[in-house]
Design a protein around this motif. Structure first.
Motif, PDB file in Angstrom:
ATOM      1  N   GLU A 213      -1.439  -6.419   1.195  1.00 22.95           N
ATOM      2  CA  GLU A 213      -2.111  -7.710   1.145  1.00 22.95           C
ATOM      3  C   GLU A 213      -2.813  -8.028   2.462  1.00 22.95           C
ATOM      4  N   LEU A 214      -2.255  -7.549   3.552  1.00 26.23           N
ATOM      5  CA  LEU A 214      -2.789  -7.859   4.884  1.00 26.23           C
ATOM      6  C   LEU A 214      -3.922  -6.943   5.302  1.00 26.23           C
ATOM      7  N   GLY A 215      -4.241  -5.934   4.482  1.00 27.84           N
ATOM      8  CA  GLY A 215      -5.408  -5.099   4.758  1.00 27.84           C
ATOM      9  C   GLY A 215      -5.143  -3.750   5.372  1.00 27.84           C
ATOM     10  N   VAL A 216      -3.878  -3.295   5.412  1.00 25.58           N
ATOM     11  CA  VAL A 216      -3.620  -1.956   5.948  1.00 25.58           C
ATOM     12  C   VAL A 216      -4.203  -0.918   4.993  1.00 25.58           C
ATOM     13  N   HIS A 217      -4.385   0.283   5.500  1.00 26.16           N
ATOM     14  CA  HIS A 217      -5.111   1.304   4.743  1.00 26.16           C
ATOM     15  C   HIS A 217      -4.217   2.348   4.089  1.00 26.16           C
ATOM     16  N   HIS A 218      -3.069   2.626   4.694  1.00 31.67           N
ATOM     17  CA  HIS A 218      -2.171   3.652   4.153  1.00 31.67           C
ATOM     18  C   HIS A 218      -0.724   3.197   4.295  1.00 31.67           C
ATOM     19  N   VAL A 219       0.105   3.599   3.332  1.00 27.50           N
ATOM     20  CA  VAL A 219       1.525   3.283   3.375  1.00 27.50           C
ATOM     21  C   VAL A 219       2.321   4.549   3.069  1.00 27.50           C
ATOM     22  N   LEU A 220       3.253   4.867   3.957  1.00 27.75           N
ATOM     23  CA  LEU A 220       4.203   5.949   3.731  1.00 27.75           C
ATOM     24  C   LEU A 220       5.570   5.299   3.564  1.00 27.75           C
ATOM     25  N   ARG A 221       6.159   5.459   2.386  1.00 26.40           N
ATOM     26  CA  ARG A 221       7.364   4.702   2.069  1.00 26.40           C
ATOM     27  C   ARG A 221       8.559   5.611   1.824  1.00 26.40           C
ATOM     28  N   PHE A 222       9.680   5.326   2.520  1.00 24.02           N
ATOM     29  CA  PHE A 222      10.943   6.022   2.289  1.00 24.02           C
ATOM     30  C   PHE A 222      11.790   5.177   1.336  1.00 24.02           C
ATOM     31  N   PRO A 223      12.429   5.793   0.355  1.00 25.69           N
ATOM     32  CA  PRO A 223      13.276   5.018  -0.565  1.00 25.69           C
ATOM     33  C   PRO A 223      14.522   4.444   0.100  1.00 25.69           C
ATOM     34  N   GLN A 224      14.974   5.054   1.198  1.00 22.57           N
ATOM     35  CA  GLN A 224      16.101   4.514   1.948  1.00 22.57           C
ATOM     36  C   GLN A 224      15.880   4.759   3.438  1.00 22.57           C
ATOM     37  N   ASN A 225      16.603   4.016   4.253  1.00 25.42           N
ATOM     38  CA  ASN A 225      16.397   4.076   5.692  1.00 25.42           C
ATOM     39  C   ASN A 225      16.758   5.446   6.259  1.00 25.42           C
ATOM     40  N   ARG A 226      15.834   6.023   7.045  1.00 24.93           N
ATOM     41  CA  ARG A 226      16.055   7.332   7.659  1.00 24.93           C
ATOM     42  C   ARG A 226      16.118   7.261   9.175  1.00 24.93           C
ATOM     43  N   GLY A 227      15.835   6.125   9.760  1.00 25.65           N
ATOM     44  CA  GLY A 227      15.908   5.988  11.203  1.00 25.65           C
ATOM     45  C   GLY A 227      14.541   6.042  11.862  1.00 25.65           C
ATOM     46  N   LEU A 228      14.458   5.434  13.046  1.00 23.38           N
ATOM     47  CA  LEU A 228      13.182   5.308  13.746  1.00 23.38           C
ATOM     48  C   LEU A 228      12.576   6.655  14.106  1.00 23.38           C
ATOM     49  N   ALA A 229      13.406   7.604  14.559  1.00 21.38           N
ATOM     50  CA  ALA A 229      12.874   8.901  14.972  1.00 21.38           C
ATOM     51  C   ALA A 229      12.170   9.614  13.824  1.00 21.38           C
ATOM     52  N   ARG A 230      12.792   9.592  12.638  1.00 18.54           N
ATOM     53  CA  ARG A 230      12.179  10.254  11.487  1.00 18.54           C
ATOM     54  C   ARG A 230      10.943   9.504  10.991  1.00 18.54           C
ATOM     55  N   ALA A 231      10.984   8.179  11.076  1.00 25.82           N
ATOM     56  CA  ALA A 231       9.811   7.399  10.681  1.00 25.82           C
ATOM     57  C   ALA A 231       8.622   7.713  11.588  1.00 25.82           C
ATOM     58  N   PHE A 232       8.880   7.794  12.884  1.00 24.68           N
ATOM     59  CA  PHE A 232       7.822   8.133  13.838  1.00 24.68           C
ATOM     60  C   PHE A 232       7.245   9.514  13.547  1.00 24.68           C
ATOM     61  N   THR A 233       8.119  10.496  13.345  1.00 24.02           N
ATOM     62  CA  THR A 233       7.666  11.864  13.093  1.00 24.02           C
ATOM     63  C   THR A 233       6.852  11.958  11.812  1.00 24.02           C
ATOM     64  N   ALA A 234       7.326  11.275  10.765  1.00 24.92           N
ATOM     65  CA  ALA A 234       6.594  11.283   9.499  1.00 24.92           C
ATOM     66  C   ALA A 234       5.222  10.640   9.657  1.00 24.92           C
ATOM     67  N   GLY A 235       5.161   9.585  10.462  1.00 25.16           N
ATOM     68  CA  GLY A 235       3.889   8.936  10.708  1.00 25.16           C
ATOM     69  C   GLY A 235       2.913   9.824  11.461  1.00 25.16           C
ATOM     70  N   ILE A 236       3.407  10.538  12.465  1.00 30.00           N
ATOM     71  CA  ILE A 236       2.557  11.469  13.213  1.00 30.00           C
ATOM     72  C   ILE A 236       2.010  12.552  12.295  1.00 30.00           C
ATOM     73  N   ASP A 237       2.892  13.115  11.465  1.00 30.21           N
ATOM     74  CA  ASP A 237       2.487  14.167  10.538  1.00 30.21           C
ATOM     75  C   ASP A 237       1.434  13.651   9.560  1.00 30.21           C
ATOM     76  N   ALA A 238       1.662  12.447   9.029  1.00 27.39           N
ATOM     77  CA  ALA A 238       0.691  11.865   8.103  1.00 27.39           C
ATOM     78  C   ALA A 238      -0.617  11.531   8.814  1.00 27.39           C
ATOM     79  N   GLY A 239      -0.522  11.054  10.046  1.00 28.86           N
ATOM     80  CA  GLY A 239      -1.719  10.695  10.796  1.00 28.86           C
ATOM     81  C   GLY A 239      -2.669  11.857  11.006  1.00 28.86           C
ATOM     82  N   VAL A 240      -2.132  13.011  11.398  1.00 29.13           N
ATOM     83  CA  VAL A 240      -3.008  14.163  11.617  1.00 29.13           C
ATOM     84  C   VAL A 240      -3.589  14.652  10.296  1.00 29.13           C
ATOM     85  N   LYS A 241      -2.816  14.541   9.205  1.00 26.23           N
ATOM     86  CA  LYS A 241      -3.333  14.950   7.893  1.00 26.23           C
ATOM     87  C   LYS A 241      -4.427  14.011   7.412  1.00 26.23           C
ATOM     88  N   LEU A 242      -4.378  12.758   7.841  1.00 29.44           N
ATOM     89  CA  LEU A 242      -5.407  11.785   7.480  1.00 29.44           C
ATOM     90  C   LEU A 242      -6.638  11.889   8.369  1.00 29.44           C
TER      91      LEU A 242
END
Length: 356
Positions: A52-81
């Protein structure tokens, strides 16, 4: 030049509007800006609110995996984008969004590949004196371990070039901040500090319960990271200490044997010394094995970098959907364009195809 701003989130529905509103819509030297939300198992509708706020991409985990894994997943998705620069910021609006321009400037100028926002913790009002002291001490330890000039190692406000992002790997589950600095320093990634501003605290940290808890977790992360990238130095120092202990206890035994002509009552020194020397020899062998494993790890990381680069280029050129990343359909923020008008919440929410 494409910039992706990634924001790890855990139940940030209330603070996300202020955070996204503060983000820059255009920057000098950047052609397009996109926002990537990493929803780390939120239960308050963070992902839908982000759309609703205008972001362009969402990577969603079904359950909490921790900040380190969220950061890593974001980096991986960022380079792929197709990101040329990735900026990581917090969802609780801790940092001034306008300071992103300061973060990316050294990368655009070619001076740095990793830029870390220095919060100037000595000037943060809500930090207690003991916390300020520990921040200085901790950053000093990380400087020694990493061989860098980092001034605020726990800061999560940082910009990463595409080349550096391809080669960053986080192996712990607690936090990415300390390990990535140590890895960057030991891998020869050019690092620069930039002074940034902070906003008033909106909530307590969810990363740790209290200062002793943080010290316990952070200490383990720093030791493991340094041991991973400098195994010979770590294990050889342990071996030297053990050998010195053994040599001293042997010397004690020999002293009493020569001066008194008997070993009675001092055999324990001989036993302790012999055990310490044997352990020193074993740890020395472990150091050699660790170095061989480290060489193998470097080869594997090089292969992973090549695979990441190939996957990202293939995905960008073909325009295919990135696995586990949902695109909201919101308009990319482009250089020279006016601030995009916000769509109706119902229209934005329908653009986000989330499972379940």
């Amino acid at each position: 030049m494409k910039l992706i701003i990634q924001i790890p989130c855990l139940n940030e529905r209330e603070t996300l509007p202020e955070t996204i509103a503060a983000l820059p819509r255009h920057l000098a030297g950047v052609d397009e800006i996109e926002v990537l939300i990493i929803d780390d198992g939120s239960t308050d509708g963070t992902a839908e609110r982000a759309a609703e706020l205008g972001v362009h991409h969402v990577l969603r985990f079904p359950q909490n995996r921790g900040l380190a894994r969220a950061f890593t997943a974001g980096i991986d998705a960022g380079v792929k984008l197709g990101a040329d620069i990735i900026v990581n910021t917090d969802a609780d609006n801790q940092y001034h969004g306008s300071d992103i321009e300061l973060l990316v400037a050294p990368i655009l100028a070619g001076r740095a590949e990793l830029v870390i926002g220095d919060r100037q913790t000595d000037q943060i009002a809500h930090f207690s004196p003991i916390k300020k002291l520990l921040q200085r001490w901790g950053s000093g330890v990380v400087r020694q371990l990493s061989g860098t000039n980092v001034t605020d190692s726990p800061s999560g406000f940082r910009a990463i070039s595409r080349k550096a992002a391809l080669g960053l790997f986080v192996h712990n589950r607690f936090t990415y901040t300390l390990e990535t600095v140590i890895q960057a320093g030991r891998a020869g990634i050019a690092l620069e500090n930039v002074k940034v501003r902070t906003n008033h605290k909106t909530r307590e940290s969810r990363l740790f319960k209290n200062i002793p808890d943080y010290l316990k977790k952070a200490g383990g992360v720093m030791f493991r990271a340094y041991a991973m990238y400098r195994p010979v130095q770590v294990f050889s120092r342990i071996a030297i200490v053990l050998f010195l202990v053994g040599a001293l206890t042997w010397a004690r035994f020999l002293y009493f044997f020569v001066t008194r002509g008997t070993a009675s009552g001092h055999v324990q020194s001989l036993l302790v010394g012999t055990t310490a020397v044997i352990l020193a020899f074993v740890v020395g062998l472990v150091a050699m094995l660790a170095e061989l494993l480290a060489a193998n790890r470097r080869l594997l990381e090089d292969l992973l970098v090549r695979m990441r680069n190939l996957e990202s280029r293939t995905g960008t050129e073909s325009g295919r959907q990135i696995h586990d990343v949902w695109t909201t359909g919101n308009v990319t923020w482009r250089a020279g364009s006016a601030r995009p008008a916000s769509r109706e919440p119902s229209e934005q929410a329908s653009a986000l195809s989330l499972p379940g």
